[in-house]
Write a protein that holds these residues in place. Structure first.
Motif, PDB file in Angstrom:
ATOM      1  N   ALA A  22       0.829  -1.204   0.000  1.00 25.22           N
ATOM      2  CA  ALA A  22       0.000   0.000   0.000  1.00 25.22           C
ATOM      3  C   ALA A  22       0.863   1.253   0.000  1.00 25.22           C
ATOM      4  O   ALA A  22       0.628   2.190  -0.781  1.00 25.22           O
ATOM      5  N   ILE A  23       1.881   1.268   0.874  1.00 25.82           N
ATOM      6  CA  ILE A  23       2.796   2.421   0.917  1.00 25.82           C
ATOM      7  C   ILE A  23       3.525   2.565  -0.415  1.00 25.82           C
ATOM      8  O   ILE A  23       3.676   3.673  -0.949  1.00 25.82           O
ATOM      9  N   GLY A  24       3.963   1.436  -0.970  1.00 29.59           N
ATOM     10  CA  GLY A  24       4.696   1.465  -2.230  1.00 29.59           C
ATOM     11  C   GLY A  24       3.867   1.989  -3.382  1.00 29.59           C
ATOM     12  O   GLY A  24       4.348   2.780  -4.202  1.00 29.59           O
ATOM     13  N   ILE A  25       2.608   1.558  -3.469  1.00 32.91           N
ATOM     14  CA  ILE A  25       1.738   2.004  -4.565  1.00 32.91           C
ATOM     15  C   ILE A  25       1.466   3.506  -4.456  1.00 32.91           C
ATOM     16  O   ILE A  25       1.558   4.243  -5.442  1.00 32.91           O
ATOM     17  N   ILE A  26       1.131   3.977  -3.238  1.00 37.11           N
ATOM     18  CA  ILE A  26       0.881   5.412  -3.049  1.00 37.11           C
ATOM     19  C   ILE A  26       2.134   6.219  -3.386  1.00 37.11           C
ATOM     20  O   ILE A  26       2.065   7.264  -4.048  1.00 37.11           O
ATOM     21  N   ALA A  27       3.288   5.722  -2.940  1.00 33.13           N
ATOM     22  CA  ALA A  27       4.540   6.424  -3.220  1.00 33.13           C
ATOM     23  C   ALA A  27       4.811   6.474  -4.723  1.00 33.13           C
ATOM     24  O   ALA A  27       5.181   7.529  -5.264  1.00 33.13           O
ATOM     25  N   LEU A  28       4.631   5.350  -5.406  1.00 30.48           N
ATOM     26  CA  LEU A  28       4.872   5.320  -6.854  1.00 30.48           C
ATOM     27  C   LEU A  28       3.918   6.256  -7.598  1.00 30.48           C
ATOM     28  O   LEU A  28       4.306   6.909  -8.572  1.00 30.48           O
ATOM     29  N   ILE A  29       2.675   6.323  -7.146  1.00 26.24           N
ATOM     30  CA  ILE A  29       1.705   7.226  -7.767  1.00 26.24           C
ATOM     31  C   ILE A  29       2.212   8.664  -7.712  1.00 26.24           C
ATOM     32  O   ILE A  29       2.245   9.377  -8.723  1.00 26.24           O
ATOM     33  N   LEU A  30       2.634   9.095  -6.538  1.00 22.26           N
ATOM     34  CA  LEU A  30       3.074  10.480  -6.353  1.00 22.26           C
ATOM     35  C   LEU A  30       4.413  10.745  -7.033  1.00 22.26           C
ATOM     36  O   LEU A  30       4.648  11.840  -7.559  1.00 22.26           O
ATOM     37  N   ILE A  31       5.307   9.747  -7.037  1.00 24.90           N
ATOM     38  CA  ILE A  31       6.599   9.909  -7.707  1.00 24.90           C
ATOM     39  C   ILE A  31       6.420  10.004  -9.216  1.00 24.90           C
ATOM     40  O   ILE A  31       7.039  10.847  -9.882  1.00 24.90           O
ATOM     41  N   LEU A  32       5.572   9.141  -9.775  1.00 24.66           N
ATOM     42  CA  LEU A  32       5.326   9.173 -11.217  1.00 24.66           C
ATOM     43  C   LEU A  32       4.672  10.480 -11.640  1.00 24.66           C
ATOM     44  O   LEU A  32       5.011  11.054 -12.683  1.00 24.66           O
ATOM     45  N   PHE A  33       3.737  10.967 -10.829  1.00 21.67           N
ATOM     46  CA  PHE A  33       3.105  12.249 -11.155  1.00 21.67           C
ATOM     47  C   PHE A  33       4.124  13.378 -11.118  1.00 21.67           C
ATOM     48  O   PHE A  33       4.158  14.231 -12.013  1.00 21.67           O
ATOM     49  N   SER A  34       4.970  13.390 -10.097  1.00 29.79           N
ATOM     50  CA  SER A  34       6.003  14.414 -10.000  1.00 29.79           C
ATOM     51  C   SER A  34       6.950  14.353 -11.192  1.00 29.79           C
ATOM     52  O   SER A  34       7.334  15.384 -11.752  1.00 29.79           O
ATOM     53  N   GLY A  35       7.315  13.132 -11.594  1.00 26.88           N
ATOM     54  CA  GLY A  35       8.172  12.978 -12.763  1.00 26.88           C
ATOM     55  C   GLY A  35       7.504  13.453 -14.035  1.00 26.88           C
ATOM     56  O   GLY A  35       8.133  14.105 -14.882  1.00 26.88           O
TER      57      GLY A  35
ATOM     58  N   PHE B 184       6.250  21.743  -4.529  1.00 27.14           N
ATOM     59  CA  PHE B 184       5.548  20.911  -3.547  1.00 27.14           C
ATOM     60  C   PHE B 184       5.644  19.440  -3.909  1.00 27.14           C
ATOM     61  O   PHE B 184       5.994  18.598  -3.072  1.00 27.14           O
ATOM     62  N   HIS B 185       5.341  19.110  -5.170  1.00 29.64           N
ATOM     63  CA  HIS B 185       5.321  17.700  -5.564  1.00 29.64           C
ATOM     64  C   HIS B 185       6.724  17.115  -5.670  1.00 29.64           C
ATOM     65  O   HIS B 185       6.895  15.897  -5.509  1.00 29.64           O
ATOM     66  N   ASP B 186       7.710  17.960  -5.928  1.00 31.95           N
ATOM     67  CA  ASP B 186       9.085  17.467  -5.899  1.00 31.95           C
ATOM     68  C   ASP B 186       9.466  17.072  -4.472  1.00 31.95           C
ATOM     69  O   ASP B 186      10.053  16.000  -4.250  1.00 31.95           O
ATOM     70  N   GLY B 187       9.118  17.925  -3.501  1.00 33.90           N
ATOM     71  CA  GLY B 187       9.377  17.587  -2.098  1.00 33.90           C
ATOM     72  C   GLY B 187       8.586  16.380  -1.651  1.00 33.90           C
ATOM     73  O   GLY B 187       9.106  15.507  -0.935  1.00 33.90           O
ATOM     74  N   LEU B 188       7.314  16.309  -2.081  1.00 30.12           N
ATOM     75  CA  LEU B 188       6.482  15.163  -1.715  1.00 30.12           C
ATOM     76  C   LEU B 188       7.033  13.884  -2.340  1.00 30.12           C
ATOM     77  O   LEU B 188       7.020  12.819  -1.716  1.00 30.12           O
ATOM     78  N   GLY B 189       7.532  14.008  -3.576  1.00 28.53           N
ATOM     79  CA  GLY B 189       8.122  12.850  -4.238  1.00 28.53           C
ATOM     80  C   GLY B 189       9.328  12.322  -3.476  1.00 28.53           C
ATOM     81  O   GLY B 189       9.494  11.107  -3.306  1.00 28.53           O
ATOM     82  N   TRP B 190      10.178  13.230  -2.985  1.00 25.98           N
ATOM     83  CA  TRP B 190      11.332  12.804  -2.196  1.00 25.98           C
ATOM     84  C   TRP B 190      10.900  12.165  -0.876  1.00 25.98           C
ATOM     85  O   TRP B 190      11.477  11.174  -0.437  1.00 25.98           O
ATOM     86  N   LEU B 191       9.882  12.734  -0.243  1.00 24.41           N
ATOM     87  CA  LEU B 191       9.373  12.144   0.994  1.00 24.41           C
ATOM     88  C   LEU B 191       8.867  10.732   0.739  1.00 24.41           C
ATOM     89  O   LEU B 191       9.121   9.807   1.527  1.00 24.41           O
ATOM     90  N   MET B 192       8.161  10.545  -0.378  1.00 28.03           N
ATOM     91  CA  MET B 192       7.639   9.223  -0.719  1.00 28.03           C
ATOM     92  C   MET B 192       8.764   8.236  -1.026  1.00 28.03           C
ATOM     93  O   MET B 192       8.694   7.060  -0.662  1.00 28.03           O
ATOM     94  N   GLN B 193       9.813   8.726  -1.707  1.00 24.84           N
ATOM     95  CA  GLN B 193      10.964   7.857  -1.970  1.00 24.84           C
ATOM     96  C   GLN B 193      11.586   7.376  -0.670  1.00 24.84           C
ATOM     97  O   GLN B 193      11.876   6.183  -0.496  1.00 24.84           O
ATOM     98  N   ILE B 194      11.807   8.315   0.249  1.00 26.12           N
ATOM     99  CA  ILE B 194      12.422   7.947   1.525  1.00 26.12           C
ATOM    100  C   ILE B 194      11.539   6.968   2.284  1.00 26.12           C
ATOM    101  O   ILE B 194      12.016   5.934   2.777  1.00 26.12           O
ATOM    102  N   ALA B 195      10.244   7.287   2.393  1.00 27.08           N
ATOM    103  CA  ALA B 195       9.325   6.414   3.132  1.00 27.08           C
ATOM    104  C   ALA B 195       9.250   5.030   2.510  1.00 27.08           C
ATOM    105  O   ALA B 195       9.248   4.010   3.221  1.00 27.08           O
ATOM    106  N   MET B 196       9.223   4.994   1.170  1.00 27.03           N
ATOM    107  CA  MET B 196       9.104   3.713   0.480  1.00 27.03           C
ATOM    108  C   MET B 196      10.351   2.857   0.682  1.00 27.03           C
ATOM    109  O   MET B 196      10.263   1.676   1.027  1.00 27.03           O
ATOM    110  N   PHE B 197      11.532   3.445   0.500  1.00 27.04           N
ATOM    111  CA  PHE B 197      12.752   2.661   0.635  1.00 27.04           C
ATOM    112  C   PHE B 197      13.018   2.266   2.084  1.00 27.04           C
ATOM    113  O   PHE B 197      13.545   1.177   2.344  1.00 27.04           O
ATOM    114  N   LEU B 198      12.670   3.129   3.036  1.00 25.46           N
ATOM    115  CA  LEU B 198      12.798   2.751   4.440  1.00 25.46           C
ATOM    116  C   LEU B 198      11.895   1.558   4.761  1.00 25.46           C
ATOM    117  O   LEU B 198      12.317   0.608   5.437  1.00 25.46           O
ATOM    118  N   THR B 199      10.668   1.604   4.273  1.00 24.63           N
ATOM    119  CA  THR B 199       9.720   0.513   4.524  1.00 24.63           C
ATOM    120  C   THR B 199      10.203  -0.782   3.893  1.00 24.63           C
ATOM    121  O   THR B 199      10.124  -1.863   4.500  1.00 24.63           O
TER     122      THR B 199
END
Length: 413
Positions: A65-78, A276-291
């Motif tokens: 669940a965390i991974g999918i949400i993170a990928l969604i936000l990272i892909l949108f930011s990209g 905002f989305h660049d920062g959110l994307g980095w937060l999601m990357q960190i959260a995803m890889f930590l998890t």
């Protein structure tokens, strides 16, 4: 009640410490030359049950669940940061890599798994589908701020477009192979039709919601500029859900939403939204890889290290290059450019997230597939991620030398 509050406070302290350590590690990565993603995973592994942190975490459902949400936000930011005029010339090549190249690479990995791991062909294709996609989070993070191949080189936009679009193909193949292993007979024709449906629906839903989101941001007058990122974030989540419900591919959809919004002729508050989305994307990357680091048990990696290393080397040196060169037959890219594209096909969080699918489906050999994928991702990020800048410099020098030679030949002709 006091004990619950105390435990929650400790949880907040722990999460904050991990995030701060990850941010500091991302700064250190530039000094030592190792991608920050390795530090993120490493911190998660150290905090886990096999590390000094001793935190036991074994929840594939939550991880997915965390991974999918993170990928969604990272892909949108990209997608939001993708310049359409820059990627349009490489659209055909990126599509070939994201589809044909991925299938070829998956098939070669499957052949290795059948011969060396005694997998069935379907199990091998499942492993191949999971590890064959380049990862948007890893590629965006490693390529950020780097000029690969020169200012006007097509390599960087091609890699970004491929990594942003091939997650959808990898997810489709992964789910398809799990469906077959689960005992549901599936023909090649039905898989092809389902793929066309997912891509078509995903593309059109992304374009429609991208235009709708742009209109909403431009027309809705809000008291605070800080509320607009709330609109875009909710629209991105909406687009993924709508696409999946309608039978489309949600990952492709959110990436298209980002491209549509980022390339609109008028998008109010564009700079603040991108920040905002660049920062959110980095937060999601960190959260995803930590998890993901917490989920893996390092003691499980040691027994499979020899065969996993062999598979990683095979993927990096043989399967990926063959997939790239065969998919790009007829393109105008030079041999050296194809070499760089082959080497820069980083694996990252997306394959590990996809590896949770067989775990949740309770597919036989799901655990060994997950451990293999995790080992391959670490190997890919460490070896390829650390050498890409040097390969880019080499490519730039080769390109400049070729341009000088062409300039000298032109007057003579």
């Amino acid at each position: 009640m006091i004990q619950v509050v105390h435990s929650f406070n400790l949880f907040l302290i722990g999460c904050s410490a991990l995030l701060l350590l990850s941010v500091l590690a991302s700064q250190a990565s530039g000094v030592v030359g190792i991608p920050s993603l390795v530090f993120f995973i490493g911190i998660g592994m150290l905090a886990g049950s096999d590390g000094p942190g001793g935190f036991y975490f074994n929840d594939p459902h939550l991880t997915q669940a965390i991974g999918i949400i993170a990928l969604i936000l990272i892909l949108f930011s990209g997608g939001l940061d993708t310049s359409w005029p820059r990627v349009r010339p490489v659209l055909k090549s990126a599509f070939a890599l994201a589809t044909l190249g991925l299938v070829i690479t998956s098939g070669l990995v499957a052949a290795f798994a059948v011969q060396m791991l005694h997998f069935t062909w379907i199990e091998g294709m499942l492993l191949g589908a999971i590890v064959s996609s380049t990862d948007a989070a890893a590629v965006f993070a490693v390529l950020e701020g780097k000029k690969i191949g020169g200012t006007h080189s097509p390599i960087k936009p091609l890699l970004e477009l491929e990594s942003g679009s091939n997650d959808s193909m990898a997810a489709f193949l992964t789910v398809g192979m799990i469906h077959i292993l689960d005992g549901h007979p599936t023909s090649g024709l039905s898989l092809t039709l389902h793929f066309l449906q997912q891509m078509t629906v995903g593309l059109f839903v992304g374009m429609a919601i991208g235009k709708l989101a742009t209109e909403v941001v431009n027309r809705v007058q809000l008291e605070s500029e800080g509320i607009y990122p709330v609109i875009t974030t909710s629209m991105v989540m909406l687009s993924y859900g709508v696409s999946e419900v309608l039978g489309g591919n949600g990952f492709l959809t959110v990436y298209v939403v980002g491209i549509v919004m980022g390339n609109s002729r008028v998008l109010l508050h564009k700079r603040s939204l991108m920040l905002f989305h660049d920062g959110l994307g980095w937060l999601m990357q960190i959260a995803m890889f930590l998890t993901l680091g917490l989920l893996v048990f390092p003691r499980n990696l040691l027994p499979i290290a020899p065969v996993a290393t062999g598979l990683a080397v095979f993927l990096i040196l043989i399967a990926r290059p063959l997939g790239v060169f065969l998919a790009l037959l007829g393109s105008r890219l030079h041999f050296r450019e194809k070499v760089v594209i082959s080497w820069a096909g980083l694996r990252g969080a997306a394959p590990i997230v996809l590896a949770t699918y067989p775990l949740l489906a309770r597919i036989p050999k799901a655990q060994i597939i997950f451990d293999l994928v995790f080992f391959i991702v670490l190997t890919s990020v460490v070896i390829q991620g650390t050498t890409i800048p040097y390969l880019g410099k080499w490519m730039s020098k080769q390109r400049q030398a070729r341009l000088k030679a062409e300039a000298l030949i032109a007057p003579a002709s």
